[in-house]
Write a protein that holds these residues in place. Structure first.
Motif, PDB file in Angstrom:
ATOM      1  N   TRP A 276       1.128  -1.550  -0.270  1.00  0.00           N
ATOM      2  CA  TRP A 276       0.115   0.445  -0.079  1.00  0.00           C
ATOM      3  C   TRP A 276       1.138   1.543   0.242  1.00  0.00           C
ATOM      4  CZ3 TRP A 276      -4.807   1.329  -2.100  1.00  0.00           C
ATOM      5  CH2 TRP A 276      -4.923   2.108  -1.289  1.00  0.00           C
ATOM      6  N   ASP A 277       1.951   1.218   0.539  1.00  0.00           N
ATOM      7  CA  ASP A 277       2.742   2.115   0.564  1.00  0.00           C
ATOM      8  C   ASP A 277       3.072   2.725  -0.626  1.00  0.00           C
ATOM      9  OD1 ASP A 277       3.250   2.846   2.998  1.00  0.00           O
ATOM     10  OD2 ASP A 277       5.613   1.700   3.370  1.00  0.00           O
ATOM     11  N   ASP A 278       3.239   1.346  -1.716  1.00  0.00           N
ATOM     12  CA  ASP A 278       3.272   2.320  -3.456  1.00  0.00           C
ATOM     13  C   ASP A 278       1.947   3.172  -3.973  1.00  0.00           C
ATOM     14  OD1 ASP A 278       6.259   1.900  -3.629  1.00  0.00           O
ATOM     15  OD2 ASP A 278       5.832  -0.205  -3.309  1.00  0.00           O
ATOM     16  N   PHE A 279       1.020   1.837  -3.889  1.00  0.00           N
ATOM     17  CA  PHE A 279      -0.435   1.749  -4.489  1.00  0.00           C
ATOM     18  C   PHE A 279      -0.940   3.735  -4.200  1.00  0.00           C
ATOM     19  CE2 PHE A 279       0.046  -2.414  -4.941  1.00  0.00           C
ATOM     20  CZ  PHE A 279       0.599  -3.141  -6.419  1.00  0.00           C
ATOM     21  N   SER A 280      -0.736   3.413  -2.469  1.00  0.00           N
ATOM     22  CA  SER A 280      -0.868   4.710  -2.029  1.00  0.00           C
ATOM     23  C   SER A 280      -1.359   5.965  -2.832  1.00  0.00           C
ATOM     24  CB  SER A 280      -1.460   4.805  -0.630  1.00  0.00           C
ATOM     25  OG  SER A 280       0.180   5.608  -0.642  1.00  0.00           O
ATOM     26  N   LEU A 291       3.915   1.619 -12.345  1.00  0.00           N
ATOM     27  CA  LEU A 291       4.554   0.469 -11.236  1.00  0.00           C
ATOM     28  C   LEU A 291       4.583  -1.354 -10.960  1.00  0.00           C
ATOM     29  CD1 LEU A 291       5.503   1.211  -8.171  1.00  0.00           C
ATOM     30  CD2 LEU A 291       2.766   1.023  -7.926  1.00  0.00           C
ATOM     31  N   ILE A 292       3.622  -1.535 -11.769  1.00  0.00           N
ATOM     32  CA  ILE A 292       3.546  -2.648 -12.352  1.00  0.00           C
ATOM     33  C   ILE A 292       4.785  -3.520 -12.631  1.00  0.00           C
ATOM     34  CG2 ILE A 292       2.079  -4.756 -12.983  1.00  0.00           C
ATOM     35  CD1 ILE A 292       1.557  -3.817 -10.027  1.00  0.00           C
ATOM     36  N   LYS A 293       5.923  -2.356 -13.513  1.00  0.00           N
ATOM     37  CA  LYS A 293       6.560  -2.675 -14.451  1.00  0.00           C
ATOM     38  C   LYS A 293       7.124  -2.681 -13.599  1.00  0.00           C
ATOM     39  CE  LYS A 293       5.147  -1.400 -19.203  1.00  0.00           C
ATOM     40  NZ  LYS A 293       5.156  -0.971 -20.528  1.00  0.00           N
ATOM     41  N   GLY A 294       7.916  -2.072 -12.714  1.00  0.00           N
ATOM     42  CA  GLY A 294       8.753  -1.709 -12.191  1.00  0.00           C
ATOM     43  C   GLY A 294       8.998  -3.010 -10.734  1.00  0.00           C
ATOM     44  N   GLY A 299      10.928  -7.694  -8.769  1.00  0.00           N
ATOM     45  CA  GLY A 299      11.344  -8.820  -8.157  1.00  0.00           C
ATOM     46  C   GLY A 299      10.385  -8.299  -6.727  1.00  0.00           C
ATOM     47  N   GLN A 300       9.705  -7.024  -6.106  1.00  0.00           N
ATOM     48  CA  GLN A 300       9.193  -6.429  -5.202  1.00  0.00           C
ATOM     49  C   GLN A 300       7.709  -7.246  -5.363  1.00  0.00           C
ATOM     50  OE1 GLN A 300       9.455  -2.344  -4.800  1.00  0.00           O
ATOM     51  NE2 GLN A 300       7.892  -2.399  -2.783  1.00  0.00           N
ATOM     52  N   LEU A 301       7.275  -7.536  -4.839  1.00  0.00           N
ATOM     53  CA  LEU A 301       5.754  -8.008  -4.416  1.00  0.00           C
ATOM     54  C   LEU A 301       5.215  -9.696  -5.432  1.00  0.00           C
ATOM     55  CD1 LEU A 301       3.290  -6.852  -2.330  1.00  0.00           C
ATOM     56  CD2 LEU A 301       2.459  -5.059  -4.128  1.00  0.00           C
ATOM     57  N   PRO A 302       5.355  -9.913  -4.677  1.00  0.00           N
ATOM     58  CA  PRO A 302       6.020 -11.091  -5.900  1.00  0.00           C
ATOM     59  C   PRO A 302       4.869 -11.496  -6.338  1.00  0.00           C
ATOM     60  CG  PRO A 302       6.932 -11.823  -4.409  1.00  0.00           C
ATOM     61  CD  PRO A 302       6.821 -10.531  -3.942  1.00  0.00           C
ATOM     62  N   GLY A 303       3.922 -12.385  -7.135  1.00  0.00           N
ATOM     63  CA  GLY A 303       2.410 -12.905  -7.204  1.00  0.00           C
ATOM     64  C   GLY A 303       1.539 -11.699  -8.394  1.00  0.00           C
TER      65      GLY A 303
END
Length: 613
Positions: A276-280, A291-294, A299-303
């Protein structure tokens, strides 16, 4: 405040060993960790765990806004003098009194007799005594290393202060301004052979007078000093002499929860909460796509890559409009509901489980076993104590907690760790039959009397806080399994923890044990505990654990121990048979009794497992 980098510790140690108010004994000096108010907050990543945050607010107040990781510099920095290399937590030298290793001079840092050398070399930073002439004053002038004075005073209210050297040597207030010397007079380093002497008036005192009953007459009252807050406050407690580095100098008071999926959540909503820190800050789908490409590259937030952008955007909007949930129950009840569900979740990023049958030999006692192939534990530091350790989750009255900050905290230090575990749910019918035995009731009464005396001695309500005989039995079994599993699972014993579910007065009639491991420096598990939880392996382990618990190497003294005689909170248990590391036990090795598991030399008829070996 000087910003000199003087040492390194792991982030998780700032929660369990070296948090605010704790002393860090470095090779050449000793420092105290300062209040979290001065930590580099922008570098302290927020941890999203609403259930834990709600419980922290109950203890510390509604002003707590977030849980945050310790500040971390994730990139390697080779230049120790750069601004990036100074990322960390502030500390200051403590104790302030130092001792010259050559001449024995005792003096505070403020007197100017000691100088900090090599402040930009972590491995060499140290204090030196300028112009030391040796113990007899005849040697050539040179610089000698100065080390921290190894004696301090502390009290049960969490205060810590320099040892009152002048008061101690001169037996009270005195106008003598002479320098003090610390020296040894004997072949060993026992306190009877350690002395302090005044160069001016010749007054001397043996350090044995600073301990035990004699300390009440030879030490002044507590000044109420909090070195991490740089303040003093009123205190009516008796100070006690402690040694630098002693384990009773700092005990963390923590709250912890397992990150479990709420009933209404989905794997995607769990991912959104974790990141949520990134999505907010995302305002549109194109921005979200970048953001999802990053995330994919790093390898952050796998899944998260398994979902379409539209799905993720809808989940973000749902999370934004969800509002704050109200958590009005205790910490463990929601965990119990998930662990005992007919089909526990097995597809969440931080919670994967598998139900297996109970071991054949223990089908009467055990209802089922759940293998937790992945779990996440979130811990929050809410204060600390000295002299006596707090009880698990003690936010109310067990031991007075010292504050982490000088004012009401807006955030608290926290860590999240990943691991694996084995959950054992017990048969309630068999438990009820066991509860009805007169010998079980006798042990229950004896432990309750000890509990009341223990709390009365500490000026606490004697009728509060007793966990019950069911908790004691499950707790003892957890310790027996931890000691046995540590021999085979690949983890060291101190990294295996317990979580006891034994609430009989709440919404659920609980009876379960979770044995798990959680490591801060690894994202994932070794698989050792899960493998041992399989029926054939667990049956063998429980058989071995119960067999070992039958006889202790300290028997018959251990088996005959009566907690009412010495106001301790354990029966037939000791370091040789049942105690585990402080990091493993949620109750400070209290409420343990081998006689509740199997027959012992003293008690034969209170065993939950009628074990014949």
């Amino acid at each position: 405040m000087s910003r000199t980098r003087i040492g390194e510790i792991r982030p998780s140690q700032l929660l369990w060993s070296y948090g605010p108010g704790a002393l860090i004994d470095l090779p050449n000096m000793s420092v105290v960790t300062m209040t979290s108010e001065h930590w580099d907050e922008p570098r302290c990543r927020t941890i999203q765990e609403a259930r834990l945050l709600a419980n922290v607010r109950r203890v510390l107040g509604p002003q707590v806004e977030s849980l945050r990781m310790p500040p971390i510099n994730e990139e390697e920095v080779k230049d120790n003098t750069s601004a990036e290399a100074l990322i960390g937590v502030p500390v200051k030298p403590f104790p302030r009194w130092l001792r010259c290793v050559k001449c024995g001079l005792l003096s505070p840092v403020e007197a100017g007799l000691f100088e900090l050398k090599d402040r930009f070399r972590i491995e060499r930073a140290r204090f030196v005594h300028k112009g030391c002439k040796g113990s007899d004053g005849t040697k050539k002038t040179s610089d000698a290393d100065a080390v921290p004075a190894r004696f301090l005073i502390a009290c049960k209210s969490g205060h810590l202060d320099d040892f009152p050297w002048h008061w101690f040597v001169h037996r009270g207030q005195d106008n003598c301004k002479g320098s003090l010397r610390f020296y040894e007079n004997g072949a060993s380093l026992q306190t009877e052979n350690l002395w302090v002497k005044c160069d001016e008036c010749g007054a001397a005192r043996n350090m044995a007078h600073a301990f035990g009953k004699a300390s009440k007459e030879n030490l002044p009252g507590c000044r109420g000093r909090h070195p991490h807050l740089t303040r003093f406050e009123e205190c009516d407690q008796e100070p006690r002499t402690v040694l630098l580095g002693a384990t009773n100098g700092w005990f963390p008071a923590t709250l912890s929860v397992l990150a479990i999926p709420p009933k209404s959540s989905t794997p995607l909503s769990q991912l959104i909460q974790d990141g949520w820190d990134d999505f907010s800050d995302v305002d549109s789908e194109p921005e979200l796509k970048g953001l999802i490409k990053g995330f994919k590259r790093s390898g952050q937030l796998p899944g998260i890559e398994a979902y379409e952008i539209g799905e993720i955007w809808e989940a973000i909007q749902a999370h934004q409009g969800g509002g704050d949930q109200v958590y009005d129950r205790d910490i463990k009840t929601p965990e119990w509901e998930v662990l005992t569900a007919d089909e526990p979740p097995n597809d969440y990023p931080s919670f994967k489980s598998k139900v297996v049958p109970a071991p054949n030999q223990f089908r009467d006692e055990i209802k089922r076993v759940v293998l937790l192939e992945r779990l996440k534990e979130v811990n929050a530091l809410i204060g600390f104590t000295r002299i006596e350790s707090p009880e698990e989750g003690a936010g109310e009255d067990s031991v007075k907690r010292a504050p982490l900050t000088s004012r009401a905290p807006e955030w608290v230090p926290a860590t999240e760790v990943h691991g694996e575990g084995v959950f054992i749910q017990f048969n309630l019918d068999h438990l009820e039959d066991w509860h009805g035995r007169k010998f079980v009731k006798a042990l229950d009464d004896r432990l309750r009397v000890a509990h009341r005396a223990w709390r009365r001695k500490r000026k606490l309500d004697p009728d509060e806080g007793y966990p019950g005989i069911r908790y004691s039995m499950l707790h003892t079994l957890a310790h027996a399994l931890i000691r046995e599993m540590a021999l085979e699972c690949g983890y060291n014993a101190a990294s295996i923890r317990e979580r006891i579910y034994a609430d009989v007065e709440g919404e659920q009639n609980q009876a379960g044990v979770l044995i798990y491991t959680a490591a801060a420096d690894s994202d994932g598990t070794l698989g050792g505990l899960v493998e041992l939880g399989k029926p054939e392996n667990l049956e063998r382990l429980m058989t071995q654990a119960l067999d070992r618990a039958g006889v202790c190497s300290s028997d018959p003294l251990c088996a005959e121990h009566d907690p009412t005689k010495d106001q301790s909170l354990h029966g037939a248990s000791c370091h040789a048979c049942s105690f585990v590391a402080e990091t493993s036990c949620e109750a400070g090795n209290r409420y343990l009794d081998r006689a509740l598991l199997i027959p012992t030399l003293e008690t034969r008829d209170a065993a939950f497992f009628w074990w014949e070996g």
